[in-house]
Design an enzyme around this catalytic site. Structure first.
Site, PDB file in Angstrom:
ATOM      1  CB  CYS A 267      -0.976  -0.040   1.172  1.00 34.95           C
ATOM      2  SG  CYS A 267      -2.352   1.126   1.010  1.00 34.95           S
ATOM      3  CG  HIS A 351      -4.394  -3.801   2.369  1.00 33.11           C
ATOM      4  ND1 HIS A 351      -3.618  -3.417   3.444  1.00 33.11           N
ATOM      5  CD2 HIS A 351      -4.753  -2.651   1.756  1.00 33.11           C
ATOM      6  CE1 HIS A 351      -3.524  -2.095   3.483  1.00 33.11           C
ATOM      7  NE2 HIS A 351      -4.207  -1.614   2.462  1.00 33.11           N
ATOM      8  CD  GLU A 353      -2.932  -6.474   4.975  1.00 32.96           C
ATOM      9  OE1 GLU A 353      -3.661  -5.482   5.139  1.00 32.96           O
ATOM     10  OE2 GLU A 353      -2.183  -6.611   3.988  1.00 32.96           O
TER      11      GLU A 353
END
Length: 380
Positions: A267, A351, A353
């Protein structure tokens, strides 16, 4: 207006009347919309939303309450929240509180009972706008004045605002919520320093489970101290604001690149890595905020459904010859990933994650460990 009512005012003059579901008061920020169907607690606590007011397009926000585990930082960073429906009932075996109490305890101004579909259509047409939520004693002239005084996000460094103020170690991995035991961790074999520009906890959990011994440092931490630590790799975290305003971070990353230390950026970290490599970033019309964004791997042509949250993007037309694009968005063809071919460095805009999901592209963390292993072997 009575004390339970609230108003949202946009900079273009659009006004929405609803009901307060947070504290009474006034809050200003950039109004954006998030299309995720789940994960409102994780979204609210993502530091990348600092100085932004989140419009949830899913009308049923709050129906599972909140819990003590699904948080991505120590507090709510969003400036405010906009909901279609006030939660009538919330149920979950993990629930520890209601969303409304969560907002109130965090001193967040929020509004419900407005047409979020209409609001989202406005934002898609005009782009993200500055706005103000007022609840309690409402004065639209005061709201208008506060919007005019708000600087927006363009050219603003928010990483220093949300970063940790001190160095700390992280030793928590992913938990199995259905059982008391934790997910089996790999043995710590990599020494990793994570620059905190607004880092999400789930990134740290996943890095830990990939065998990383983690030290988290503030956004402007002295890069020479990091080099003295002799890390196997440095992680560049997500975060809010304009990457171009983080000149200190760009300078530090250039030094890390010169030392050929393996780097992985997500990001904001992805954008900072691009800037440090000679590329440019630009502000997007309304950004990417959601958990259903298709991203294509340019080598395998495989498509992943990903979680996204960013208002700036790397301009792929400015990439230098040593930067190889690896992923693109299938929504708008914007750059989602690249690798620096003569360094041990790469990044991803979305993202991986997740938190909220999906976890399709979670395996990209293994590329970081492979780069660190490759560098270790080269040094031998």
């Amino acid at each position: 207006m009575n004390k339970s009512e609230a108003v949202l005012l946009l900079e273009d003059g659009s006004t929405f009347s609803g009901y307060s579901v947070g504290v009474q008061g006034l809050s200003v920020g950039e109004v954006v919309f998030n299309t995720s169907m789940t994960g409102y607690q994780e979204i609210l606590t993502d530091p990348s939303y600092d100085s932004q007011i989140i419009t949830f397009t899913n009308p049923h926000v709050g129906n599972t309450g909140v819990n003590d585990e699904d948080i991505e930082s120590l507090k709510i960073h969003a400036s405010g929240a906009i909901l279609r429906d006030k939660e009538i009932l919330s149920n979950s075996w993990r629930k520890s509180n209601t969303l409304q109490e969560f907002l109130k305890n965090a001193n967040i101004v929020a509004i419900s009972g407005i047409d979020t579909r209409k609001l989202t259509r406005i934002l898609r047409t005009t782009g993200s706008q500055n706005g103000c939520i007022m609840s309690g004693d409402i004065d639209l002239e005061i709201a208008k004045k506060r919007i005019e005084e708000f600087d927006g996000l363009d050219g603003v460094d928010l990483a220093k605002k949300v970063t940790s103020k001190s160095v700390y170690e992280w030793d928590e991995g992913l938990a199995n919520i259905y059982q008391e035991n934790k997910v089996q961790k790999k043995q710590n074999i990599f020494k990793v320093v994570a620059y905190d520009f607004g880092i999400k906890h789930n990134i740290l959990r996943i890095l830990k489970d990939h065998g990383c011994n983690l030290t988290v440092v503030p956004a402007d931490y002295d890069v020479n101290k990091i080099i003295e630590m002799k890390p196997d790799g440095v992680f560049l975290s997500n975060g809010p604001g304009d990457p171009k305003a983080c000149s200190y971070a760009i300078s530090n990353i250039k030094i890390l690149l010169d030392n050929k230390i393996p780097l992985f950026g997500i990001c904001l970290g992805f954008q900072l890595l691009a800037l440090a490599s000679g590329s440019k970033t630009i502000k997007m019309k309304f950004g990417h905020h959601g958990a259903n964004h298709p991203v294509m791997d340019l080598v395998t042509r495989k498509v992943f459904i990903t979680s996204q949250n960013h208002g700036f993007m790397v301009d792929d037309k400015t990439l230098l010859d040593n930067i190889k694009p690896t992923h693109i968005s299938l929504f708008d063809n914007s750059l989602q990933g690249f690798e620096i071919t003569d360094k041990y460095a790469f990044g991803f805009q979305g993202h991986p994650e997740a938190s909220p999901g999906p976890q399709d592209i979670n395996l990209i963390f293994e590329k970081f460990t492979s780069f660190m292993t490759e560098r270790k072997n080269a040094n031998k």
